[in-house]
Write a protein that holds these residues in place. Sequence first.
Motif, PDB file in Angstrom:
ATOM      1  N   PHE A   5       0.854  -1.186   0.000  1.00  0.00           N
ATOM      2  CA  PHE A   5       0.000   0.000   0.000  1.00  0.00           C
ATOM      3  C   PHE A   5       0.887   1.231   0.000  1.00  0.00           C
ATOM      4  O   PHE A   5       2.070   1.163   0.310  1.00  0.00           O
ATOM      5  CB  PHE A   5      -0.959   0.011   1.186  1.00  0.00           C
ATOM      6  N   LYS A   6       0.299   2.344  -0.363  1.00  0.00           N
ATOM      7  CA  LYS A   6       1.028   3.611  -0.420  1.00  0.00           C
ATOM      8  C   LYS A   6       0.186   4.676   0.256  1.00  0.00           C
ATOM      9  O   LYS A   6      -0.964   4.873  -0.105  1.00  0.00           O
ATOM     10  CB  LYS A   6       1.289   3.990  -1.885  1.00  0.00           C
ATOM     11  N   THR A   7       0.755   5.332   1.251  1.00  0.00           N
ATOM     12  CA  THR A   7       0.054   6.429   1.905  1.00  0.00           C
ATOM     13  C   THR A   7       0.472   7.740   1.258  1.00  0.00           C
ATOM     14  O   THR A   7       1.603   7.885   0.782  1.00  0.00           O
ATOM     15  CB  THR A   7       0.388   6.475   3.404  1.00  0.00           C
ATOM     16  N   PHE A   8      -0.464   8.684   1.218  1.00  0.00           N
ATOM     17  CA  PHE A   8      -0.150  10.013   0.703  1.00  0.00           C
ATOM     18  C   PHE A   8      -1.135  11.016   1.281  1.00  0.00           C
ATOM     19  O   PHE A   8      -2.176  10.650   1.811  1.00  0.00           O
ATOM     20  CB  PHE A   8      -0.155  10.039  -0.832  1.00  0.00           C
ATOM     21  N   VAL A  16      -4.757   6.262   1.710  1.00  0.00           N
ATOM     22  CA  VAL A  16      -3.926   5.089   1.490  1.00  0.00           C
ATOM     23  C   VAL A  16      -4.441   4.411   0.221  1.00  0.00           C
ATOM     24  O   VAL A  16      -5.646   4.260   0.031  1.00  0.00           O
ATOM     25  CB  VAL A  16      -3.917   4.121   2.699  1.00  0.00           C
ATOM     26  N   TYR A  17      -3.501   4.065  -0.674  1.00  0.00           N
ATOM     27  CA  TYR A  17      -3.837   3.340  -1.895  1.00  0.00           C
ATOM     28  C   TYR A  17      -3.551   1.866  -1.654  1.00  0.00           C
ATOM     29  O   TYR A  17      -2.442   1.487  -1.285  1.00  0.00           O
ATOM     30  CB  TYR A  17      -3.006   3.839  -3.085  1.00  0.00           C
ATOM     31  N   ASP A  18      -4.567   1.026  -1.862  1.00  0.00           N
ATOM     32  CA  ASP A  18      -4.442  -0.418  -1.705  1.00  0.00           C
ATOM     33  C   ASP A  18      -4.291  -1.034  -3.099  1.00  0.00           C
ATOM     34  O   ASP A  18      -5.234  -1.029  -3.889  1.00  0.00           O
ATOM     35  CB  ASP A  18      -5.689  -0.973  -1.008  1.00  0.00           C
ATOM     36  N   ARG A  19      -3.094  -1.522  -3.403  1.00  0.00           N
ATOM     37  CA  ARG A  19      -2.825  -2.075  -4.729  1.00  0.00           C
ATOM     38  C   ARG A  19      -3.657  -3.309  -5.032  1.00  0.00           C
ATOM     39  O   ARG A  19      -4.119  -3.505  -6.151  1.00  0.00           O
ATOM     40  CB  ARG A  19      -1.338  -2.424  -4.881  1.00  0.00           C
ATOM     41  N   LYS A  45      -3.030  -2.529  14.647  1.00  0.00           N
ATOM     42  CA  LYS A  45      -4.450  -2.261  14.918  1.00  0.00           C
ATOM     43  C   LYS A  45      -5.119  -1.618  13.704  1.00  0.00           C
ATOM     44  O   LYS A  45      -6.234  -1.986  13.335  1.00  0.00           O
ATOM     45  CB  LYS A  45      -4.596  -1.353  16.139  1.00  0.00           C
ATOM     46  N   VAL A  46      -4.421  -0.677  13.088  1.00  0.00           N
ATOM     47  CA  VAL A  46      -4.963  -0.013  11.904  1.00  0.00           C
ATOM     48  C   VAL A  46      -5.085  -1.019  10.757  1.00  0.00           C
ATOM     49  O   VAL A  46      -6.111  -1.072  10.070  1.00  0.00           O
ATOM     50  CB  VAL A  46      -4.082   1.191  11.490  1.00  0.00           C
ATOM     51  N   LEU A  47      -4.049  -1.827  10.561  1.00  0.00           N
ATOM     52  CA  LEU A  47      -4.105  -2.849   9.509  1.00  0.00           C
ATOM     53  C   LEU A  47      -5.258  -3.818   9.749  1.00  0.00           C
ATOM     54  O   LEU A  47      -6.006  -4.143   8.822  1.00  0.00           O
ATOM     55  CB  LEU A  47      -2.779  -3.610   9.429  1.00  0.00           C
ATOM     56  N   SER A  48      -5.432  -4.263  10.976  1.00  0.00           N
ATOM     57  CA  SER A  48      -6.517  -5.196  11.310  1.00  0.00           C
ATOM     58  C   SER A  48      -7.880  -4.588  11.036  1.00  0.00           C
ATOM     59  O   SER A  48      -8.786  -5.259  10.536  1.00  0.00           O
ATOM     60  CB  SER A  48      -6.436  -5.620  12.774  1.00  0.00           C
ATOM     61  N   LYS A  53     -12.352  -5.190   6.753  1.00  0.00           N
ATOM     62  CA  LYS A  53     -13.226  -4.637   5.712  1.00  0.00           C
ATOM     63  C   LYS A  53     -12.793  -5.082   4.318  1.00  0.00           C
ATOM     64  O   LYS A  53     -13.374  -4.665   3.326  1.00  0.00           O
ATOM     65  CB  LYS A  53     -13.213  -3.114   5.788  1.00  0.00           C
ATOM     66  N   GLY A  54     -11.727  -5.906   4.231  1.00  0.00           N
ATOM     67  CA  GLY A  54     -11.280  -6.438   2.951  1.00  0.00           C
ATOM     68  C   GLY A  54     -10.147  -5.656   2.298  1.00  0.00           C
ATOM     69  O   GLY A  54      -9.798  -5.921   1.150  1.00  0.00           O
ATOM     70  N   PHE A  55      -9.559  -4.699   3.016  1.00  0.00           N
ATOM     71  CA  PHE A  55      -8.490  -3.878   2.460  1.00  0.00           C
ATOM     72  C   PHE A  55      -7.154  -4.172   3.142  1.00  0.00           C
ATOM     73  O   PHE A  55      -7.102  -4.780   4.202  1.00  0.00           O
ATOM     74  CB  PHE A  55      -8.814  -2.389   2.645  1.00  0.00           C
ATOM     75  N   LEU A  56      -6.080  -3.703   2.533  1.00  0.00           N
ATOM     76  CA  LEU A  56      -4.720  -3.761   3.088  1.00  0.00           C
ATOM     77  C   LEU A  56      -4.304  -5.169   3.512  1.00  0.00           C
ATOM     78  O   LEU A  56      -3.631  -5.357   4.512  1.00  0.00           O
ATOM     79  CB  LEU A  56      -4.569  -2.789   4.269  1.00  0.00           C
ATOM     80  N   LYS A  57      -4.682  -6.136   2.715  1.00  0.00           N
ATOM     81  CA  LYS A  57      -4.317  -7.522   3.005  1.00  0.00           C
ATOM     82  C   LYS A  57      -2.934  -7.831   2.465  1.00  0.00           C
ATOM     83  O   LYS A  57      -2.372  -7.077   1.681  1.00  0.00           O
ATOM     84  CB  LYS A  57      -5.357  -8.464   2.408  1.00  0.00           C
ATOM     85  N   ASP A  58      -2.397  -8.965   2.880  1.00  0.00           N
ATOM     86  CA  ASP A  58      -1.096  -9.429   2.425  1.00  0.00           C
ATOM     87  C   ASP A  58      -1.109  -9.545   0.896  1.00  0.00           C
ATOM     88  O   ASP A  58      -2.123  -9.910   0.298  1.00  0.00           O
ATOM     89  CB  ASP A  58      -0.794 -10.779   3.067  1.00  0.00           C
ATOM     90  N   SER A  59       0.005  -9.233   0.267  1.00  0.00           N
ATOM     91  CA  SER A  59       0.102  -9.263  -1.187  1.00  0.00           C
ATOM     92  C   SER A  59      -0.143 -10.674  -1.714  1.00  0.00           C
ATOM     93  O   SER A  59       0.394 -11.651  -1.198  1.00  0.00           O
ATOM     94  CB  SER A  59       1.479  -8.786  -1.634  1.00  0.00           C
TER      95      SER A  59
END
Length: 73
Positions: A5-8, A16-19, A45-48, A53-59
């Motif tokens: 992911f990329k934060t901006f 945050v952009y979730d690829r 905690k933020v990642l969890s 919600k289905g975002f920021l999961k392992d590549s």
Amino acid sequence: MNYVFKTFECGNEFFVYDRNCNKILSISRQEYDSLNNPKSSEREKVLSKYQAKGFLKDSNLKEIEHPASAVLA
């Protein structure tokens, strides 16, 4: 784990952009700071929160190969 992911920030807003999902999520300043600090205790905690919600999961990317690799080799 390999999160991609990329934060901006843009003005006073944070994203945050979730690829994996090809989505941009609006996040709070605290979440932005936590995601940018790998040593932060709040990062997991933020990642969890977003993973639930289905975002920021392992590549899920295993390998990248050009379609013509066999011909070019």
